[in-house]
Design an enzyme around this catalytic site. Sequence first.
Site, PDB file in Angstrom:
ATOM      1  N   PHE A 147       0.856  -1.172   0.000  1.00 47.21           N
ATOM      2  CA  PHE A 147       0.000   0.000   0.000  1.00 47.21           C
ATOM      3  C   PHE A 147       0.900   1.232   0.000  1.00 47.21           C
ATOM      4  CE2 PHE A 147      -2.336   3.548   1.693  1.00 47.21           C
ATOM      5  CZ  PHE A 147      -3.506   3.496   0.947  1.00 47.21           C
ATOM      6  N   ASP A 232       9.646   2.798   1.536  1.00 48.37           N
ATOM      7  CA  ASP A 232       8.472   3.604   1.875  1.00 48.37           C
ATOM      8  C   ASP A 232       8.243   3.500   3.376  1.00 48.37           C
ATOM      9  OD1 ASP A 232       5.976   4.667   2.399  1.00 48.37           O
ATOM     10  OD2 ASP A 232       5.006   3.765   0.666  1.00 48.37           O
ATOM     11  N   LYS A 261       3.084  11.446   6.783  1.00 48.47           N
ATOM     12  CA  LYS A 261       2.221  11.268   7.950  1.00 48.47           C
ATOM     13  C   LYS A 261       2.762  11.988   9.183  1.00 48.47           C
ATOM     14  CE  LYS A 261      -0.091   7.091   6.317  1.00 48.47           C
ATOM     15  NZ  LYS A 261      -1.276   7.786   5.841  1.00 48.47           N
TER      16      LYS A 261
END
Length: 405
Positions: A147, A232, A261
């Site tokens: 994801f 990532d 984030k």
Amino acid sequence: MTIMSELRTSAELISAEEPVLAHNYHPLPVVVARAEGAWVEDVDGRRYLDLLAGYSALNFGHRHPALIEAAHRQLDRLTLTSRAFHNDRLAEFAERLVALTSYDMMLPMNTGAEAVESGIKLARKWAYDVKGVPAGQATIVVAADNFHGRTTTIVSFSTDETARAGFGPFTPGFRIVPYNDLAALEAAIDDTTAAVLIEPIQGEAGVLIPEDGYLSGVRELTRRAGCLFIADEIQSGLGRTGHTLAVQHEGVVPDAVLLGKALGGGIVPVSAVVGRREVLGVLRPGEHGSTFGGNPLAAAVGTAVVDLLETGEFQRRATELGGVLRDGLTDLVGRGVVSFRSRGLWAGVDVDPALGSGREISERLMREGVLVKDTHGSTIRIAPPLCITEEELRSAIGALGRVLG
């Protein structure tokens, strides 16, 4: 007076969203109005312990005072210039972030998906300019069940049909291999490979943690093949797993790392690519950009985030409280929990399907005053703010035991 200002209860507000808000999410029926630390409060005055932390965007908790102060100070001075001009906050943010992560350069963006898109563009540009891959032939190897975001290019290499179906035609140039499989990865790499792009821990897939040696094996394979390793760390980075970066658990140094984030402290969207000069140095003016990327407000908040991480306090808390979480979940195995995976203060918990789906378990926990998020099947994810106390964490684990009992 508007219709919305007359509404008071959670039920009324949820009902008001239905006809005017695109249905791209299926949130739990909680309408949050206030928050602080590890706690949120809904419009009806009920408090909940937040064990999701905005998918790790709130690693430092809701409204951390140092981050709020940094934002307030900057709001009184300057919020946006665009990159058409310099601003007085970006240099310090860049210097501090590359020092924290031990890299040479950074590229500031806004959302996590933008960081991933930037990483893809950097890898391809590097492949053509440095590696010598023929124009238009660069490939990137990714892992199944990944994801990385939801843009058209990113869903092109997703194996989640919910994310893909109905959004083609898809962007070419990607090869998908099983996660945690070095032999498959090696077979997929060839002279056209620009990069291997993986999550050190697959969060959306259920906090899947690879075997020891996998990340160092990826590093060795990419080094030997003369391609990039891009990690990532948008969910796994910035303290969540007990290190500043999750790759540090194996002492691995990728060529570039994608951050997001928590980099915005739960206040503004901030993301970045940090990496070696040879990689980020391929960009020239006009080839890539973002109006808001590196804006003064984001840089001020991002610098304050680096301040917090430089103390090591949050990495230590993730490690210590991660032990409490692990022990508590271990006690629930065979008592409703089939299995779990955890690293630092982050866990994927597989519940006995006979007891309900992940969504149903999340709804039961909500009624107990604890917020988590389901993922596939009967799996829930636990990722509380790193400021949570041991007492609060034990209370949340107790609530999970009650809903499973």
